[in-house]
Enzyme design. Structure first.
Site, PDB file in Angstrom:
ATOM      1  CE1 TYR A  27      -4.055  -1.900   0.024  1.00 28.75           C
ATOM      2  CE2 TYR A  27      -2.830  -3.324   1.512  1.00 28.75           C
ATOM      3  CZ  TYR A  27      -3.908  -3.111   0.677  1.00 28.75           C
ATOM      4  OH  TYR A  27      -4.838  -4.100   0.491  1.00 28.75           O
ATOM      5  CG  PHE A  41     -10.613  -2.159  10.426  1.00 29.79           C
ATOM      6  CD1 PHE A  41     -10.425  -1.708   9.133  1.00 29.79           C
ATOM      7  CD2 PHE A  41      -9.721  -1.757  11.415  1.00 29.79           C
ATOM      8  CE1 PHE A  41      -9.354  -0.858   8.822  1.00 29.79           C
ATOM      9  CE2 PHE A  41      -8.653  -0.918  11.114  1.00 29.79           C
ATOM     10  CZ  PHE A  41      -8.470  -0.472   9.834  1.00 29.79           C
TER      11      PHE A  41
END
Length: 410
Positions: A123, A410
């Site tokens: 990322y 999450f």
């Protein structure tokens, strides 16, 4: 290869989740976890790449609020369930999803995007910086002792079922969340995540157990855990696998750890996600027998740079001009003057003044929660000081007393 990228519809959910299952090894998600994900899903914030009727790429974004330095809860897109089918690698699918997703996050008025990465090398090219660390511990509780602070004897610990204790635990969580940057503020439905307990996720352990700490009738802390029985011949070697632990004061915190160390037929207390400055590391008699390992945690992406830097508070006044590189979100690139007053309040505005620090949006993301110092980034050649003294001033302002940490995925 032509694929169709669009926002997920409700009828596409099962195929979308199936793509994620395959990307992460093909092991079916448990029915309990699938039901939980379905309840938390926000289809209007999820993207799918489709090759005909087959879903070949996924990316979601939960509506979060995350604690930042100073205690404010700032809107943040919780990036999740990112995958590309192995048959469609290296065709630009991930880049196109990241491009669309960050444009969407900006349109939603959320200044931050945050994620946990399955692979840390992915990322950075999209502007994310590693902002938190997390510690795993494997403590030899048969040989390590705890130093207990005053008041520990006044704390009562008692068992409760995780379901019955849910409201009390969430009340404790809500009180501790503003004190640590990186902590998500629970949104409706997310209180179910800590008690989701499929058998497939127990690693051979017991169903989830819960113990509460109480003082004067008030719940002041909690711990949830699994027990994994084990024997070496006639010697018990059970493991206490801690899932969550939080407390409102040092005595309650220590009382919970003392309970964990004292569980019969166990000799190891194991934790897979604790803050790097966890107080238990100062209570143990021998940290070398705690097998401390540190890894990357949450990655932060400043989506709207000015709004993000104004949303947090700072440790010291500073007036510095930043020259920021951001190829993926060019609206952030250029010169910004960050001005912080004596109360820690900030303004961040475009400027034509001479730059004093040069860095990319990745480094700002890494430093944003206060856990990574700009000085350390400069030592790695990732931040350049263009005015003498500017680096030390900015690094002090960005720093925090408490290391940032995210207690759950999450």
């Amino acid at each position: 290869m032509d694929t169709d990228l669009h926002v997920l519809s409700a009828t596409e959910w099962d195929a979308w989740l199936g793509c994620i299952e395959l990307a992460f090894g093909g092991v079916p998600i448990s029915p309990e976890t699938r039901e939980m994900y379905a309840a938390l899903a926000e289809p209007g914030r999820a993207l799918g790449h489709w090759d005909g009727a087959e879903c070949v790429g996924t990316a979601g974004a939960y509506s979060f609020r995350m604690t930042v330095p100073g205690g404010a809860a700032v809107p943040a897109a919780g990036i999740t369930m990112v995958s590309v089918a192995s048959t469609h690698r290296r065709q630009g699918l991930l880049t196109s999803m990241m491009r669309r997703q960050l444009d969407d996050v900006r349109s939603w008025g959320e200044p931050l995007a945050v994620l946990t990465a399955s692979e840390p090398g992915i990322y950075g090219r999209f502007g994310y910086g590693a902002a938190t660390d997390e510690t795993s511990l494997r403590i030899d509780s048969s040989r390590v002792r705890l130093a207990l602070p005053p008041g520990t004897e006044e704390v009562r610990v008692r068992r409760s079922s995780p379901e019955e204790a849910l409201d009390a635990c969430e009340a404790v969580y809500a009180r501790v969340a503003p004190a640590r940057p990186g902590t998500p503020v629970r949104q409706p439905g997310w209180e179910r995540v800590p008690v989701n307990d499929p058998e497939s996720a127990r690693s051979g352990g017991s169903p989830l157990q819960c113990v509460l700490a109480e003082r004067n009738g008030e719940v002041t802390g909690y711990v949830t855990f699994h027990l994994r029985p084990g024997w070496d011949g006639a010697v018990p070697e059970g493991v206490v696998a801690v899932r969550d632990l939080a407390a409102l004061d040092p005595a309650s915190y220590a009382a919970l750890w003392r309970f964990l160390f004292g569980i019969d037929l166990t000799s190891v207390v194991e934790c897979h996600n604790r803050p790097v400055d966890d107080a238990v590391l100062r209570l143990v008699s021998d940290v070398r027998r705690c097998e401390v390992r540190v890894r990357d945690g949450v990655y932060v992406r400043l989506v709207e740079l000015g709004a993000a830097l104004e949303a947090r508070s700072y440790r010291a006044p500073v007036d510095v001009v930043l020259r920021v590189e951001d190829d993926f979100c060019p609206w952030n690139a250029g010169r910004w003057r960050l001005t912080v007053d004596a109360k820690g309040s900030a303004t961040c505005r475009r400027t034509d003044d001479a730059p004093e620090l040069a860095l990319s949006v990745n480094e700002l993301g890494a430093a944003y929660l206060g856990g990574v110092s700009l000085t350390a980034l400069a030592a790695a050649g990732l931040v350049r000081e263009l005015r003498a003294g500017a680096l030390g001033e900015a690094s002090l302002a960005f720093s925090t007393d408490v290391r940032p940490w995210c207690p759950h995925g999450f």
